[in-house]
Design an enzyme around this catalytic site. Structure first.
Site, PDB file in Angstrom:
ATOM      1  N   GLY A 181       0.864  -1.181   0.000  1.00  0.00           N
ATOM      2  CA  GLY A 181       0.000   0.000   0.000  1.00  0.00           C
ATOM      3  C   GLY A 181       0.895   1.223   0.000  1.00  0.00           C
ATOM      4  O   GLY A 181       1.784   1.352   0.853  1.00  0.00           O
TER       5      GLY A 181
ATOM      6  N   ASN B 219       0.192   9.203  -8.127  1.00  0.00           N
ATOM      7  CA  ASN B 219       0.105   7.734  -8.160  1.00  0.00           C
ATOM      8  C   ASN B 219      -1.079   7.253  -9.015  1.00  0.00           C
ATOM      9  O   ASN B 219      -1.945   6.504  -8.541  1.00  0.00           O
ATOM     10  CB  ASN B 219      -0.065   7.192  -6.735  1.00  0.00           C
ATOM     11  CG  ASN B 219       1.240   6.655  -6.183  1.00  0.00           C
ATOM     12  OD1 ASN B 219       2.211   6.444  -6.907  1.00  0.00           O
ATOM     13  ND2 ASN B 219       1.264   6.429  -4.891  1.00  0.00           N
TER      14      ASN B 219
ATOM     15  N   ARG C 180      -3.410   5.155 -11.108  1.00  0.00           N
ATOM     16  CA  ARG C 180      -3.562   3.710 -11.280  1.00  0.00           C
ATOM     17  C   ARG C 180      -4.659   3.438 -12.296  1.00  0.00           C
ATOM     18  O   ARG C 180      -5.850   3.545 -11.993  1.00  0.00           O
ATOM     19  CB  ARG C 180      -3.928   3.035  -9.941  1.00  0.00           C
ATOM     20  CG  ARG C 180      -2.861   3.153  -8.866  1.00  0.00           C
ATOM     21  CD  ARG C 180      -1.625   2.315  -9.210  1.00  0.00           C
ATOM     22  NE  ARG C 180      -0.622   2.318  -8.158  1.00  0.00           N
ATOM     23  CZ  ARG C 180       0.439   3.128  -8.128  1.00  0.00           C
ATOM     24  NH1 ARG C 180       0.638   3.998  -9.087  1.00  0.00           N
ATOM     25  NH2 ARG C 180       1.316   3.039  -7.145  1.00  0.00           N
TER      26      ARG C 180
ATOM     27  N   SER D 264       4.904  11.763 -11.452  1.00  0.00           N
ATOM     28  CA  SER D 264       5.861  11.400 -12.491  1.00  0.00           C
ATOM     29  C   SER D 264       5.575  12.307 -13.685  1.00  0.00           C
ATOM     30  O   SER D 264       4.506  12.932 -13.767  1.00  0.00           O
ATOM     31  CB  SER D 264       5.751   9.918 -12.834  1.00  0.00           C
ATOM     32  OG  SER D 264       4.435   9.608 -13.189  1.00  0.00           O
TER      33      SER D 264
ATOM     34  N   ALA E 133      15.112  13.349 -10.970  1.00  0.00           N
ATOM     35  CA  ALA E 133      13.959  14.063 -10.417  1.00  0.00           C
ATOM     36  C   ALA E 133      14.226  15.562 -10.384  1.00  0.00           C
ATOM     37  O   ALA E 133      15.380  15.997 -10.347  1.00  0.00           O
ATOM     38  CB  ALA E 133      13.694  13.554  -8.994  1.00  0.00           C
TER      39      ALA E 133
ATOM     40  N   ASP F  14       7.352   5.560  -3.534  1.00  0.00           N
ATOM     41  CA  ASP F  14       7.064   5.769  -2.110  1.00  0.00           C
ATOM     42  C   ASP F  14       8.355   5.980  -1.323  1.00  0.00           C
ATOM     43  O   ASP F  14       8.389   6.769  -0.369  1.00  0.00           O
ATOM     44  CB  ASP F  14       6.283   4.575  -1.553  1.00  0.00           C
ATOM     45  CG  ASP F  14       4.992   4.362  -2.315  1.00  0.00           C
ATOM     46  OD1 ASP F  14       4.403   5.361  -2.773  1.00  0.00           O
ATOM     47  OD2 ASP F  14       4.578   3.202  -2.471  1.00  0.00           O
TER      48      ASP F  14
HETATM   49  O1  CKP Z   1       4.351   4.164  -6.882  1.00  0.00           O
HETATM   50  P1  CKP Z   1       4.934   3.033  -6.096  1.00  0.00           P
HETATM   51  O2  CKP Z   1       5.540   1.954  -6.963  1.00  0.00           O
HETATM   52  O3  CKP Z   1       5.915   3.515  -5.058  1.00  0.00           O
HETATM   53  O4  CKP Z   1       3.695   2.404  -5.336  1.00  0.00           O
HETATM   54  C1  CKP Z   1       3.622   1.072  -4.961  1.00  0.00           C
HETATM   55  C2  CKP Z   1       2.364   0.784  -4.187  1.00  0.00           C
HETATM   56  O5  CKP Z   1      -0.332   0.983  -3.208  1.00  0.00           O
HETATM   57  C3  CKP Z   1       2.216  -0.704  -3.938  1.00  0.00           C
HETATM   58  O6  CKP Z   1       2.589  -1.018  -2.603  1.00  0.00           O
HETATM   59  C4  CKP Z   1       0.760  -0.980  -4.234  1.00  0.00           C
HETATM   60  O7  CKP Z   1       0.126  -1.705  -3.273  1.00  0.00           O
HETATM   61  C5  CKP Z   1       0.122   0.396  -4.419  1.00  0.00           C
HETATM   62  O8  CKP Z   1       1.198   1.201  -4.893  1.00  0.00           O
HETATM   63  C6  CKP Z   1      -1.091   0.321  -5.339  1.00  0.00           C
HETATM   64  O9  CKP Z   1      -2.210   0.398  -4.835  1.00  0.00           O
HETATM   65  O10 CKP Z   1      -0.877   0.149  -6.559  1.00  0.00           O
HETATM   66 MG    MG Z   2       4.268   6.082  -7.100  1.00  0.00          MG
END
Ligand code: CKP
Ligand code: MG
Length: 307
Positions: free
Chosen positions: A32, A165, A167, A192, A226, A252
């Protein structure tokens, strides 16, 4: 004294080193983005609290136990009797590809409420509040909770950071423009380079965000490094030359390094240095959070790289 409060969904994770459909050994852990950041900050010596809901089930207890073991304050973790702990599967069909499948629709983590988030904010009185664009994508109530808690934070002069982030498995880019409603309350944006247009239609997105009240726009571009943009100018740091084993969690790790340096009152250059070093450390080993650095780890990598 809470340095940082973050809210979001943490899931139980299963990871295999080959295509999952072939069966065999799997590694059980948790995942997470927000709890990754909380663990990252705790490892760097800060008081970090995570708020989220998990099922009243064994995966939920694994999440509580892991976060506690990492020194994260879990007093606002809620066990739900009505819903289950979300699940994420990572499998590696080939060395360079990691496939992610979510099983989180209707999960406990998606039932966050405004009341519990705002109450925790008021009780914790943190120096920083960190949210991500994943939480508002989970459900209507999680979206309202995110908006209400960032608004409450801003009214109490708590500095808010947002990691976009994006998704694509949770919502479309058009739907994700809903994140714009958070911006009036946000101090620091992490994105990003391909996520900026979610936040603004401006032809120069960074300028557009700064002109609209964001104090710091921190942009990551993987191997290219960055950038940090503020009204005072732009700073760039190249990515450290490490061998990438697993890039999940790198964002993260970057955010936790950056926010750790913010809590330590470091300069913009030093914030970006700690962020890029933390991100680089994390990608050198497997795991979303397992490979997050401690302070000693950071000096180790800096010395290895001779910087
Ligand atoms: O952007 P990152 O690769 O740092 O994020 C990874 C996390 O919460 C991973 O732990 C996963 O569970 C999530 O992003 C997600 O919900 O995709
Ligand atoms: Mg990320």
């Amino acid at each position: 004294m809470t340095d940082l409060l973050t809210i979001g969904e943490t899931m139980v994770s299963l990871r295999t080193a080959r295509p999952m459909r072939l069966g065999g050994d799997a590694h059980l852990s948790i995942a997470g983005s927000e709890s990754n950041v909380a663990i990252g900050l705790a490892r760097l010596g800060h008081q970090a609290a995570w708020l989220g809901a998990v099922g009243n089930d064994e995966p939920g207890r694994l999440i509580q136990r892991t976060l506690r073991a990492e020194g994260v304050d879990t007093r606002w973790l809620r066990f739900s009797d009505e819903s289950f702990t979300g699940f994420i599967a990572f499998d590696q069909p080939s060395h360079d590809i990691t496939r992610v499948s979510y099983h989180r629709r209707g999960s406990a983590g998606s039932t966050l409420t405004s009341a519990e988030c705002v109450d925790a904010l008021n009780a914790a009185a943190p120096r920083l509040l960190h949210v991500t664009g994943i939480t508002p994508a989970l459900s209507g109530s999680a979206r309202a909770a995110t908006l209400d808690v960032v608004r409450a934070a801003s009214e109490s002069a708590v500095r808010v950071s947002l990691d976009v982030n994006y998704r694509g498995r949770l919502w479309s880019r058009a739907e994700a423009t809903a994140l714009r409603e958070l911006l009036p309350f946000v101090h620091t944006v992490f994105a990003s380079d391909d996520e900026l247009d979610i936040l603004t239609d401006a032809s120069e997105p960074v300028r557009g965000l700064l002109d609209n009240g964001i104090t710091e726009v921190v942009v990551t571009a993987g191997g290219k490094g960055a950038w940090s943009h503020t009204a005072d100018g732009t700073i760039h740091r190249p990515a450290l030359p490490v061998t990438v084993v697993d890039s999940i969690g790198a964002g993260d790790a970057f955010v936790s390094g950056y926010l750790s340096a913010t809590l330590d009152h470091l300069s913009p250059d030093q914030r970006l240095d700690r962020a890029t070093t933390s991100g680089a450390f994390c990608v050198t080993a497997t795991g979303d959070w397992e490979s997050l650095p401690t302070r000693a780890d950071l000096t180790l990598l800096t010395r290895t790289q001779g910087t």
